[in-house]
Design an enzyme around this catalytic site. Sequence first.
Site, PDB file in Angstrom:
ATOM      1  N   LYS A 156      19.189 -15.822  11.437  1.00  0.00           N
ATOM      2  CA  LYS A 156      18.956 -14.828  10.280  1.00  0.00           C
ATOM      3  C   LYS A 156      19.493 -15.206   9.109  1.00  0.00           C
ATOM      4  O   LYS A 156      18.809 -14.912   8.012  1.00  0.00           O
ATOM      5  CB  LYS A 156      19.613 -13.611  10.935  1.00  0.00           C
ATOM      6  CG  LYS A 156      20.803 -13.494  10.906  1.00  0.00           C
ATOM      7  CD  LYS A 156      21.571 -12.208  11.314  1.00  0.00           C
ATOM      8  CE  LYS A 156      23.074 -12.185  11.496  1.00  0.00           C
ATOM      9  NZ  LYS A 156      23.657 -10.819  11.890  1.00  0.00           N
ATOM     10  N   ARG A 193      30.160  -1.022  17.087  1.00  0.00           N
ATOM     11  CA  ARG A 193      28.900  -1.184  16.230  1.00  0.00           C
ATOM     12  C   ARG A 193      27.795  -0.660  17.313  1.00  0.00           C
ATOM     13  O   ARG A 193      28.019   0.476  17.728  1.00  0.00           O
ATOM     14  CB  ARG A 193      28.852  -2.574  15.877  1.00  0.00           C
ATOM     15  CG  ARG A 193      27.451  -2.779  14.801  1.00  0.00           C
ATOM     16  CD  ARG A 193      27.296  -4.074  14.199  1.00  0.00           C
ATOM     17  NE  ARG A 193      26.527  -4.793  15.123  1.00  0.00           N
ATOM     18  CZ  ARG A 193      26.050  -6.059  14.798  1.00  0.00           C
ATOM     19  NH1 ARG A 193      26.449  -6.737  13.763  1.00  0.00           N
ATOM     20  NH2 ARG A 193      25.662  -6.868  15.714  1.00  0.00           N
TER      21      ARG A 193
END
Length: 353
Positions: free
Chosen positions: A36, A129
């Site tokens: 990414k 998260r």
Amino acid sequence: MGYPKLVIDKEKLGHNVREMISICKKRGIEVCGVTKVYGGILEVEEVYIENGIKTIGHARLENLKDMEHLDVKKLLLRLPMLSECEDLVKYVDIALVSEIEIIRKISEEGKKINKKQDIILMIDLGDLREGIIKEEVNFYVEEIIKLENVNLKGIGVNLTCFGGVIPTNENLGELVEIGKRIEKEFEIKLDIISGGNSSTLYKVLDGTVPKGINHLRVGEGIIFGTEAGYQEKIPNMNYDVPHLELEVIELKEKDSAPTGEIGVNAFGEKVEFENIGKIIRCIVACGKQDVEYKDITPKNDKIKIIGGSSDHTIIDVTKSDKNIEHGDILNFGISYTALLALGTSKYVYKEVR
């Protein structure tokens, strides 16, 4: 091709991919190559595939769309938005999920094109998260197996990225046990127990990763040759795969400290300068719009970055043992954070060589 230029060394990257696959294979772990930070450079994706990666991980669906023609499984790292579910089932092989409404939506969209979408259910084991809490596991699995067009491919955890929680035998072992319990109670087989990211590599390297972890999502470990938990170098890896090239646009002897009444700079900061007399100040064509200057390091250790603005980075080259002239290209090492910014900026040229 112009500058600023992000340069990726193809041979060094390919070596790191092969080495990481070999390291993890010894522990029965498949590597999902997380690319990414490169922003979807197809040449980079091809290096991963050519060197043995079977699954590529991206956080942005747009990049996976562009990779549709590549012969590799595509994994969506970021939890999908409801608005993405229609495209998700078209372009994604495996998705990380944590919300039942979105999982139901994925099933609905999958039914429209007669596809059963593989998903990995994320479980929060302390990093805070993404992920469901442990007490929700049974509810989620019960709901998922009722849906016709989703397949519970496995379970996963994310550690270190937000809360800084280090992968341990306790939390990774708990993930393995949750997987075993799901398989026993619901009489299903989980193909994937995804034990996190590059921060788990230290346990792979020392041989203490719990048996049952069979999948990791590895970005930094391949790109920089380091494990992310303690930032230790992994043996037999290249540590300089990407670097940054910047062009000199001004070179002048000036004062080392500003003259006049001092207020805040363009970013609302009150900056203090040490007055050491005249210095040779070099400006390169790159600024905070491209990358934070604190996240790049000159390859020439005789020069020093002293600041920057939106489009300029200012460097003290007084002590340089190399002659620097207008139009020269200076090389810089970059951090993971810098690569994330550079790789996704349209103003930065990219070259794989």
